[in-house]
Design a protein around this motif. Structure first.
Motif, PDB file in Angstrom:
ATOM      1  N   GLU A 126       0.647  53.287  14.010  1.00 35.70           N
ATOM      2  CA  GLU A 126       1.553  53.966  14.932  1.00 35.70           C
ATOM      3  C   GLU A 126       2.662  52.975  15.295  1.00 35.70           C
ATOM      4  OE1 GLU A 126       1.666  55.716  19.493  1.00 35.70           O
ATOM      5  OE2 GLU A 126      -0.257  55.103  18.636  1.00 35.70           O
ATOM      6  N   VAL A 127       3.917  53.360  15.045  1.00 40.78           N
ATOM      7  CA  VAL A 127       5.059  52.532  15.413  1.00 40.78           C
ATOM      8  C   VAL A 127       5.507  52.964  16.801  1.00 40.78           C
ATOM      9  CG1 VAL A 127       7.411  51.824  14.830  1.00 40.78           C
ATOM     10  CG2 VAL A 127       5.742  52.230  13.011  1.00 40.78           C
ATOM     11  N   VAL A 128       5.642  51.990  17.705  1.00 37.73           N
ATOM     12  CA  VAL A 128       6.009  52.262  19.096  1.00 37.73           C
ATOM     13  C   VAL A 128       7.351  51.595  19.382  1.00 37.73           C
ATOM     14  CG1 VAL A 128       5.338  51.919  21.517  1.00 37.73           C
ATOM     15  CG2 VAL A 128       3.575  52.382  19.772  1.00 37.73           C
ATOM     16  N   ARG A 129       8.323  52.393  19.824  1.00 37.23           N
ATOM     17  CA  ARG A 129       9.629  51.863  20.250  1.00 37.23           C
ATOM     18  C   ARG A 129       9.545  51.516  21.724  1.00 37.23           C
ATOM     19  NH1 ARG A 129      14.510  52.682  17.636  1.00 37.23           N
ATOM     20  NH2 ARG A 129      14.203  53.456  15.524  1.00 37.23           N
ATOM     21  N   PRO A 154      10.745  43.068  15.570  1.00 37.83           N
ATOM     22  CA  PRO A 154      11.887  43.850  15.091  1.00 37.83           C
ATOM     23  C   PRO A 154      12.718  44.370  16.265  1.00 37.83           C
ATOM     24  CG  PRO A 154       9.787  44.687  14.237  1.00 37.83           C
ATOM     25  CD  PRO A 154       9.482  43.732  15.333  1.00 37.83           C
ATOM     26  N   VAL A 155      14.032  44.147  16.191  1.00 34.48           N
ATOM     27  CA  VAL A 155      14.957  44.588  17.237  1.00 34.48           C
ATOM     28  C   VAL A 155      15.938  45.563  16.590  1.00 34.48           C
ATOM     29  CG1 VAL A 155      16.664  43.872  18.949  1.00 34.48           C
ATOM     30  CG2 VAL A 155      14.723  42.368  18.425  1.00 34.48           C
ATOM     31  N   THR A 156      15.993  46.790  17.098  1.00 37.07           N
ATOM     32  CA  THR A 156      16.865  47.813  16.524  1.00 37.07           C
ATOM     33  C   THR A 156      18.288  47.675  17.051  1.00 37.07           C
ATOM     34  OG1 THR A 156      16.530  49.474  18.250  1.00 37.07           O
ATOM     35  CG2 THR A 156      14.893  49.409  16.439  1.00 37.07           C
ATOM     36  N   ALA A 157      19.216  48.319  16.362  1.00 33.85           N
ATOM     37  CA  ALA A 157      20.613  48.335  16.800  1.00 33.85           C
ATOM     38  C   ALA A 157      20.760  49.059  18.132  1.00 33.85           C
ATOM     39  CB  ALA A 157      21.488  49.001  15.733  1.00 33.85           C
ATOM     40  N   GLN A 158      19.796  49.951  18.453  1.00 27.86           N
ATOM     41  CA  GLN A 158      19.829  50.692  19.721  1.00 27.86           C
ATOM     42  C   GLN A 158      19.246  49.884  20.884  1.00 27.86           C
ATOM     43  OE1 GLN A 158      18.232  52.015  16.842  1.00 27.86           O
ATOM     44  NE2 GLN A 158      20.196  52.898  16.218  1.00 27.86           N
ATOM     45  N   GLY A 159      18.781  48.680  20.609  1.00 23.88           N
ATOM     46  CA  GLY A 159      18.254  47.838  21.685  1.00 23.88           C
ATOM     47  C   GLY A 159      16.786  48.046  21.984  1.00 23.88           C
ATOM     48  N   ASP A 160      16.036  48.533  20.997  1.00 19.39           N
ATOM     49  CA  ASP A 160      14.587  48.671  21.160  1.00 19.39           C
ATOM     50  C   ASP A 160      13.883  47.599  20.329  1.00 19.39           C
ATOM     51  OD1 ASP A 160      14.797  51.039  22.692  1.00 19.39           O
ATOM     52  OD2 ASP A 160      14.886  52.267  20.881  1.00 19.39           O
ATOM     53  N   ILE A 161      12.657  47.277  20.727  1.00 20.93           N
ATOM     54  CA  ILE A 161      11.795  46.474  19.868  1.00 20.93           C
ATOM     55  C   ILE A 161      10.743  47.428  19.306  1.00 20.93           C
ATOM     56  CG2 ILE A 161      12.183  44.212  20.909  1.00 20.93           C
ATOM     57  CD1 ILE A 161       9.716  44.579  22.605  1.00 20.93           C
ATOM     58  N   LEU A 162      10.289  47.133  18.100  1.00 22.41           N
ATOM     59  CA  LEU A 162       9.300  47.983  17.445  1.00 22.41           C
ATOM     60  C   LEU A 162       7.963  47.261  17.404  1.00 22.41           C
ATOM     61  CD1 LEU A 162      11.450  49.288  14.444  1.00 22.41           C
ATOM     62  CD2 LEU A 162      11.100  50.347  16.683  1.00 22.41           C
ATOM     63  N   LEU A 163       6.950  47.936  17.887  1.00 22.40           N
ATOM     64  CA  LEU A 163       5.588  47.418  17.891  1.00 22.40           C
ATOM     65  C   LEU A 163       4.722  48.334  17.045  1.00 22.40           C
ATOM     66  CD1 LEU A 163       6.479  47.377  21.342  1.00 22.40           C
ATOM     67  CD2 LEU A 163       4.935  45.483  20.938  1.00 22.40           C
ATOM     68  N   VAL A 164       3.521  47.872  16.721  1.00 20.46           N
ATOM     69  CA  VAL A 164       2.543  48.713  16.036  1.00 20.46           C
ATOM     70  C   VAL A 164       1.271  48.757  16.870  1.00 20.46           C
ATOM     71  CG1 VAL A 164       3.440  48.381  13.711  1.00 20.46           C
ATOM     72  CG2 VAL A 164       1.747  46.799  14.578  1.00 20.46           C
ATOM     73  N   ARG A 165       0.646  49.927  16.823  1.00 19.47           N
ATOM     74  CA  ARG A 165      -0.660  50.066  17.469  1.00 19.47           C
ATOM     75  C   ARG A 165      -1.658  50.206  16.323  1.00 19.47           C
ATOM     76  NH1 ARG A 165      -1.145  51.560  22.532  1.00 19.47           N
ATOM     77  NH2 ARG A 165       0.730  52.814  22.475  1.00 19.47           N
ATOM     78  N   GLU A 166      -2.611  49.269  16.260  1.00 20.66           N
ATOM     79  CA  GLU A 166      -3.607  49.323  15.193  1.00 20.66           C
ATOM     80  C   GLU A 166      -4.965  48.894  15.729  1.00 20.66           C
ATOM     81  OE1 GLU A 166      -3.224  46.530  11.836  1.00 20.66           O
ATOM     82  OE2 GLU A 166      -1.836  45.371  13.057  1.00 20.66           O
ATOM     83  N   TYR A 167      -5.995  49.340  15.033  1.00 20.20           N
ATOM     84  CA  TYR A 167      -7.356  49.025  15.447  1.00 20.20           C
ATOM     85  C   TYR A 167      -7.645  47.543  15.219  1.00 20.20           C
ATOM     86  CZ  TYR A 167     -12.358  49.231  16.114  1.00 20.20           C
ATOM     87  OH  TYR A 167     -13.626  49.012  16.586  1.00 20.20           O
TER      88      TYR A 167
END
Length: 182
Positions: free
Chosen positions: A146-149, A53-66
């Motif tokens: 946990e969503v990480v930008r 996922p790429v946001t309009a602000q220029g970040d990618i979104l990751l998830v932290r999971e077990y």
């Protein structure tokens, strides 16, 4: 290069089974007469998707999971199985909403990949997800993810991050960076 004839499958036998996995032994005869037994995960017929996922602000979104395999929390991209009757695009849209609370108006397929083709047959379709909008669906995770930008401009730094080690996530990141190059 001449096209090779696949080996003849002489027998398929289940050698182990759990609630989630079936291990199958294949007795094979190669075109030169050589015979071998290979073990693999029995094909389930279910494939998966992973999205960057790429946001309009220029970040990618990751998830932290077990991750039970490594017994630690891992950083990666949203992913999940394709349900019966779904296309990869529909599964990608659903998984984004379940895991990070966003849908995507634009999904760009990157590549279909296979993890360890000697042992697995399941395929994963990788996507870039853009033009995100807020929408949450109930997921099946045992705890909230946990969503990480992460700034897209610093995405290559992820490659040295200790928690970012899954091969499919690394592949998806590199293909995204290649695709989004100016």
């Amino acid at each position: 290069m001449a096209k090779r004839t696949p080996p003849e499958i002489l027998a398929k036998n289940t050698v182990a089974q759990s609630r989630l996995f079936t291990i199958e032994a294949l007795d094979l005869r190669f075109s030169n007469g050589e015979e071998r037994t290979y073990e693999r995960m029995k094909p389930s017929g279910r494939n998966a998707v992973m999205m960057v996922p790429v946001t309009a602000q220029g970040d990618i979104l990751l998830v932290r999971e077990y991750a039970a395999g490594t017994e630690r929390y891992e950083l990666g991209f949203p992913k999940g199985l394709i349900d019966a009757g779904e296309t990869p695009q529909q599964a990608a849209e659903r998984e984004l909403k379940e895991e990070i609370g966003f849908g995507a108006r634009k999904l760009t397929p990157l590549k279909e990949v296979v993890l360890a083709p000697s042992y697995f047959s399941s395929k994963m379709t990788l996507f870039i997800a853009e033009d995100l909008y807020s929408e949450q669906l109930e997921g099946d995770e045992p705890e909230p993810l946990e969503v990480v930008r992460w700034p897209l401009a610093q995405a290559e730094e992820l490659l040295t991050h200790l928690d970012f080690s899954e091969a499919r996530s690394i592949t998806a990141l590199l293909l995204t960076l290649q695709r989004l190059k100016p």
